[in-house]
Design a protein around this motif. Structure first.
Motif, short mmCIF file in Angstrom:
data_model
loop_
_atom_site.label_atom_id
_atom_site.label_comp_id
_atom_site.label_asym_id
_atom_site.label_seq_id
_atom_site.Cartn_x
_atom_site.Cartn_y
_atom_site.Cartn_z
N PRO A 137 0.81 -1.23 0.00
CA PRO A 137 0.00 0.00 0.00
C PRO A 137 0.84 1.27 0.00
O PRO A 137 0.50 2.24 -0.69
N PHE A 138 1.94 1.28 0.75
CA PHE A 138 2.77 2.49 0.79
C PHE A 138 3.49 2.69 -0.54
O PHE A 138 3.73 3.83 -0.96
N GLY A 139 3.81 1.58 -1.23
CA GLY A 139 4.40 1.70 -2.57
C GLY A 139 3.41 2.33 -3.55
O GLY A 139 3.80 3.16 -4.39
N LEU A 140 2.15 1.96 -3.44
CA LEU A 140 1.12 2.56 -4.30
C LEU A 140 0.95 4.04 -4.00
O LEU A 140 0.73 4.85 -4.93
N PRO A 161 -2.22 7.19 8.68
CA PRO A 161 -1.68 5.84 8.87
C PRO A 161 -1.39 5.50 10.32
O PRO A 161 -1.49 4.33 10.72
N THR A 162 -1.05 6.51 11.12
CA THR A 162 -0.79 6.24 12.54
C THR A 162 -2.06 5.77 13.24
O THR A 162 -2.04 4.80 14.00
N VAL A 163 -3.17 6.44 12.98
CA VAL A 163 -4.44 6.05 13.58
C VAL A 163 -4.87 4.69 13.06
O VAL A 163 -5.33 3.83 13.81
N THR A 164 -4.68 4.47 11.75
CA THR A 164 -5.07 3.20 11.14
C THR A 164 -4.31 2.03 11.73
O THR A 164 -4.89 1.03 12.17
N LEU A 165 -2.98 2.13 11.77
CA LEU A 165 -2.16 1.01 12.21
C LEU A 165 -2.16 0.85 13.73
O LEU A 165 -1.92 -0.25 14.23
N SER A 166 -2.45 1.93 14.45
CA SER A 166 -2.49 1.81 15.91
C SER A 166 -3.71 1.03 16.39
O SER A 166 -3.80 0.64 17.56
N ALA A 167 -4.68 0.81 15.48
CA ALA A 167 -5.86 0.03 15.86
C ALA A 167 -5.51 -1.45 16.04
O ALA A 167 -6.24 -2.17 16.73
N SER A 227 9.16 11.41 3.59
CA SER A 227 8.07 11.61 4.54
C SER A 227 7.72 10.33 5.27
O SER A 227 7.45 10.34 6.48
N LEU A 228 7.76 9.21 4.55
CA LEU A 228 7.48 7.93 5.19
C LEU A 228 8.58 7.56 6.17
O LEU A 228 8.31 7.06 7.27
N GLN A 229 9.83 7.80 5.79
CA GLN A 229 10.96 7.48 6.66
C GLN A 229 10.96 8.34 7.91
O GLN A 229 11.27 7.87 9.01
N MET A 230 10.60 9.61 7.76
CA MET A 230 10.58 10.54 8.90
C MET A 230 9.28 10.43 9.70
O MET A 230 9.12 11.07 10.73
N LYS A 231 8.34 9.61 9.19
CA LYS A 231 7.05 9.40 9.84
C LYS A 231 6.26 10.70 10.00
O LYS A 231 5.58 10.93 11.01
N THR A 232 6.36 11.53 8.96
CA THR A 232 5.60 12.79 8.96
C THR A 232 4.38 12.70 8.06
O THR A 232 3.58 13.64 8.03
N TYR A 233 4.23 11.61 7.34
CA TYR A 233 3.07 11.45 6.46
C TYR A 233 1.83 11.22 7.30
O TYR A 233 1.79 10.35 8.17
N SER A 234 0.79 12.00 7.08
CA SER A 234 -0.43 11.93 7.89
C SER A 234 -1.68 11.67 7.06
O SER A 234 -2.79 11.98 7.48
N GLY A 235 -1.51 11.09 5.86
CA GLY A 235 -2.65 10.80 5.02
C GLY A 235 -2.81 11.84 3.92
O GLY A 235 -2.00 12.76 3.79
N PHE A 236 -3.84 11.68 3.11
CA PHE A 236 -4.08 12.63 2.03
C PHE A 236 -5.58 12.76 1.79
O PHE A 236 -6.37 11.92 2.20
N GLY A 237 -5.95 13.84 1.11
CA GLY A 237 -7.34 14.03 0.74
C GLY A 237 -8.21 14.49 1.89
O GLY A 237 -7.75 14.70 3.02
N PRO A 238 -9.51 14.64 1.63
CA PRO A 238 -10.44 15.17 2.63
C PRO A 238 -10.57 14.31 3.88
O PRO A 238 -10.78 14.84 4.97
N LEU A 239 -10.44 13.00 3.75
CA LEU A 239 -10.58 12.13 4.93
C LEU A 239 -9.47 12.39 5.95
O LEU A 239 -9.70 12.32 7.16
N ALA A 284 1.52 7.06 -6.63
CA ALA A 284 0.49 8.07 -6.85
C ALA A 284 0.97 9.47 -6.48
O ALA A 284 0.25 10.45 -6.69
N LYS A 285 2.18 9.54 -5.91
CA LYS A 285 2.81 10.81 -5.54
C LYS A 285 2.00 11.61 -4.51
O LYS A 285 1.98 12.84 -4.55
N VAL A 286 1.33 10.89 -3.61
CA VAL A 286 0.63 11.57 -2.53
C VAL A 286 1.52 11.70 -1.30
O VAL A 286 1.16 12.38 -0.33
N THR A 287 2.67 11.04 -1.35
CA THR A 287 3.66 11.17 -0.29
C THR A 287 5.04 10.91 -0.89
O THR A 287 5.16 10.62 -2.09
N SER A 288 6.05 11.00 -0.07
CA SER A 288 7.43 10.78 -0.53
C SER A 288 8.10 9.78 0.39
O SER A 288 7.67 9.55 1.52
N LEU A 289 9.17 9.19 -0.10
CA LEU A 289 9.93 8.23 0.70
C LEU A 289 10.48 8.91 1.95
O LEU A 289 10.49 8.31 3.04
#
Length: 277
Positions: free
Chosen positions: A66-69, A168-174, A80-92, A73-78
């Motif tokens: 999923p993170f590769g996809l 992703p933090t909220v998703t995976l912390s479940a 951002s993922l490595q630094m754990k600053t990615y917080s999702g994308f879009g209205p949700l 899709a260029k909604v995040t960068s490598l």
């Protein structure tokens, strides 16, 4: 050294859970009395350690998909993922975290419901039959999950939410919360939460799912919210009765290695499921 710490953490967690459930499974209103070292306990303990030490690292590896996809899709960068600053994308992702959490748990359970139903049919059943093979069902029996079953469950539940843009933090912390609740649902308890029995999944609700009684086959798939079963016609909670007989009709080896191989052997012999339980 890291493996030693992981093993020690797994051992401590197992002992804590054993202490907690030793107490609550002996409270008034529990289920049938079981011996502490009941049939299959050593196999289930083996699952606990193998899942944490061997399977969990592979589950993390699978999330490359999923993170590769998301990277493609260029909604995040490598970075951002490595630094754990990615917080999702879009209205949700722009919703308050508490609102995302509510939606995430509902959607996780929806995906889990249909994945669970998938594993009760055809070529998927032999892998899920391992989980249903415990005849003395209690909290420890929840740990008996074939790796193929585990991999598919994790991906089928988390991937849609990550691709929808949820944090992703909220998703995976479940995951740890749902894991503990799944352990509780298998506990040797006849609790049904009274008027909330159709609102939130209970030990009585899920233990009927493991029952060998014909009328309970392929019922109660939800892990959190029984309304999915009510909505899709798979709800089974007879009043004044409690599940007592557990296990499957098909043969299953008693040991860990035999159970790892059994689904593949079953597919080679007979690709279709004969009995739901």
């Amino acid at each position: 050294m890291r493996a030693d710490k992981t093993f020690l953490s797994a051992l401590i967690a197992l002992l804590v859970l054993a202490g907690v459930f030793f107490v609550i499974e002996r409270l008034p209103g529990r289920g049938n009395r079981r011996p502490i070292f009941r049939r299959g306990w050593l196999t289930d303990v083996t699952y606990w350690f193998s899942t944490i030490l061997l399977i969990k690292p592979f589950v993390k590896f699978l999330f490359i998909l999923p993170f590769g996809l998301l990277l493609l899709a260029k909604v995040t960068s490598l970075e951002s993922l490595q630094m754990k600053t990615y917080s999702g994308f879009g209205p949700l992702s722009r919703q308050p975290l508490w609102l995302q959490a509510i939606q995430i748990y509902v959607l996780l359970d929806f995906c889990g419901y249909w994945t669970h139903r998938l594993f009760h049919g055809g070529r998927w059943w032999p892998f899920h039959a391992v989980h249903h093979s415990s005849e003395d069902l209690d909290w420890l029996g929840s740990l008996r999950v074939h790796p193929i079953n585990d991999f598919v469950n994790k991906l089928a539940q988390a991937c849609p939410l990550l691709l929808l843009g949820y944090n992703p933090t909220v998703t995976l912390s479940a995951a740890p919360i749902l894991t503990f609740y799944a352990i509780f649902l298998h506990a040797n308890l006849n609790w049904d939460f009274g008027p909330l029995r159709s609102v939130i999944a209970t030990p009585a609700f899920h233990r009927w799912h493991h029952s060998k009684e014909r009328e309970a086959w392929d019922k109660n798939f939800a892990g959190l919210f029984p309304f999915w079963d009510i909505l899709f016609g798979t709800y089974f909670m007879p009043k004044g009765r409690w599940p007592e007989n557990f296990g499957i009709c098909d043969p299953m080896p008693k040991g860990y290695l035999g159970q790892m191989w059994q689904p593949f052997a079953a597919l080679l012999r007979r690709p279709e499921k004969v009995n739901p339980q």
